[in-house]
Enzyme design. Structure first.
Site, PDB file in Angstrom:
ATOM      1  N   LYS A  43      43.991  45.699  38.395  1.00  0.00           N
ATOM      2  CA  LYS A  43      44.329  45.103  37.002  1.00  0.00           C
ATOM      3  C   LYS A  43      44.890  43.467  37.394  1.00  0.00           C
ATOM      4  CE  LYS A  43      44.600  48.807  34.492  1.00  0.00           C
ATOM      5  NZ  LYS A  43      43.535  48.974  33.074  1.00  0.00           N
ATOM      6  N   ASP A  44      45.128  43.163  38.440  1.00  0.00           N
ATOM      7  CA  ASP A  44      45.334  41.638  38.889  1.00  0.00           C
ATOM      8  C   ASP A  44      44.292  40.812  38.174  1.00  0.00           C
ATOM      9  OD1 ASP A  44      47.452  42.619  40.109  1.00  0.00           O
ATOM     10  OD2 ASP A  44      46.776  41.783  42.177  1.00  0.00           O
TER      11      ASP A  44
END
Length: 453
Positions: A43-44
């Site tokens: 998700k970064d």
């Protein structure tokens, strides 16, 4: 060489071959280990991309507040980027998410609001609705809306897909991804299919989610929706980031199979991954007959196992849900070894003298207290002594006036380790409730007897 800030380290995650779990699959199976991102999850990538697009479009202004509904990992990416770029963060999440995820968000200075899971998305208490309300109320705020913000898919089209293509030298035949927001599978899948339309893209869904039936029938069936334990995948609505044209099929995986496979990945492959990795590999194993020698499968391992220590990596948690059965003694097996005796209780309306007489007659030091058949407390010799020393006249009073908190309740799957930990100076026993609501009692003596039997 060095990086100017932590955001520059996002991406370029390794591909690692799975050897033990997948030994019966004729194909080569590679895991894309997204835990090497600085926030320990895939998700970064999309968190940073959504912020960059919002800055470019003027939606996110200097000193602003980022407000998002998140299961934890997107929040981590947003919070990390917010620190570097000078924004504040408020996140809403559900009470289904692990405590570790919530604690991690707060460690980055974010405000976290926990909302109930088992409500409709439109319900004002849902984490979707609360985040939308806060966006309206908080000045200079911006809601990324990872579900419908197409910058999510774009991040994976620009980064994850090209990385997989280059790392496999264009030999990938199958991409397997647990589907939540849909950004990873849709973005990476779109890029890979543009490179080679023959590549199969398989989405892993969970029971209680709507994706599989919608893909197969075009029907959003509300009857498919019910609470589930698996984290990070499945939804009760259709996010705009889920591109059903890119996804060839969906495979559903049970909570139990996902949880146990998560654990197996660590024990058999030495990879400490999260719950969605367990779902993805379990789904792949269910589809193994569709694979042949020469196929090259890439499975996305979204996040890190440290976020699931109280759940999938906790044996008591697994046993309490009936997911794990092994040789270790449980409440059920301890009771099976115990002599069958009638459980003696005292009603809360009985007098203290009556309770004393019962305890003396049976030579017991503590007794459960009931009200209309339900256990509501316990009475111990120490409780009686303290009360009568202060006021001897109390002996004619009802038991409920001096009873203390009840013995701890456990279920039949609770391990001997947890039961032993619950028995201490305050509690000489635990109560066990069965599926019919009947209860039994386990004492320290019962544990010793079961071990030595």
């Amino acid at each position: 060489m060095w990086y100017n800030n932590i955001l520059e380290t996002i991406g370029n995650t390794p591909l690692v071959r799975l050897n033990t779990i997948t030994k019966d699959i004729p194909a080569t199976v590679l895991a894309k280990i997204e835990t090497t991102n600085p926030g320990n999850s895939i998700k970064d990538r999309m968190a940073l991309k959504m912020i960059e697009v919002a800055e470019k479009n003027g939606q996110l202004k200097p000193g602003g507040t980022i407000i998002e509904g998140t299961s934890g990992n997107t929040g981590m990416g947003l919070a990390m980027a917010a620190i570097i770029k000078g924004y504040k963060c408020i996140f809403t999440t559900t009470d289904k998410q692990s405590k570790e995820k919530v604690d991690a968000l707060r460690a980055f200075g974010a405000e976290v609001i926990v909302c109930p899971t088992n409500v409709e998305p439109e319900d004002p208490r849902s984490y979707y609705s609360v985040s939308s309300r806060l966006e309206r109320e908080v000045p200079n705020s911006w809601k990324p809306n990872q579900y419908d913000n197409l910058a999510n898919s774009l991040a994976h089209y620009e980064q994850t897909g090209p990385e997989i293509w280059e790392q496999t030298e264009g030999k990938i035949t199958h991409l397997v991804v647990g589907v939540g927001t849909g950004g990873t599978i849709s973005g990476a899948g779109k890029y890979l299919k543009e490179k080679n339309p023959a590549i199969k893209v398989w989405g892993i869904d969970t029971y209680g989610s709507v994706f599989k039936k919608y893909k197969e029938t075009g029907i959003l069936d509300k009857n498919e929706i019910y609470p589930y334990i698996t984290e990070g995948i499945g939804e009760d609505f259709l996010p705009e980031n889920v591109n059903f044209d890119v996804i060839d099929l969906f495979e559903k995986v049970t909570d139990k199979d996902a949880a146990l496979m998560t654990r197996d990945i660590a024990r058999k492959e030495g990879i400490f991954a999260g719950n969605s990795a367990g779902s993805a590999v379990a789904g792949l194993m269910q589809l193994k007959d569709q694979l042949k020698e020469g196929d090259l499968v890439v499975v996305i391992f979204h996040d890190h196992g440290s976020r699931y220590m109280g759940k999938m990596y906790n044996e008591d948690w697994l046993r309490e849900r009936g997911f794990l059965k092994d040789e270790k003694l449980t409440a059920k097996s301890i009771l099976a070894k115990k002599e069958k005796l009638e459980i003696v209780t005292v009603d809360c309306e009985k007098t203290i003298v009556e309770a004393i007489n019962t305890m003396n007659a049976l030579n017991i030091s503590q007794i459960p207290v009931t009200q209309k058949g339900m256990v509501v407390g316990k009475l111990a010799e120490g409780d009686i002594l303290r009360a009568l020393m202060e006021n001897p006249a109390l002996k004619s009073s009802p038991v409920k006036e001096i009873m203390s908190a009840t013995f701890p309740f456990v279920d039949l799957n609770t391990s001997i380790d947890k039961i032993s930990a619950l028995i201490n100076k305050e509690n000489s026993a635990v109560l066990v409730e069965d599926e019919q609501g009947n209860f039994d009692i386990i004492t320290q003596y019962d544990i010793i007897n079961a071990i030595s039997a």
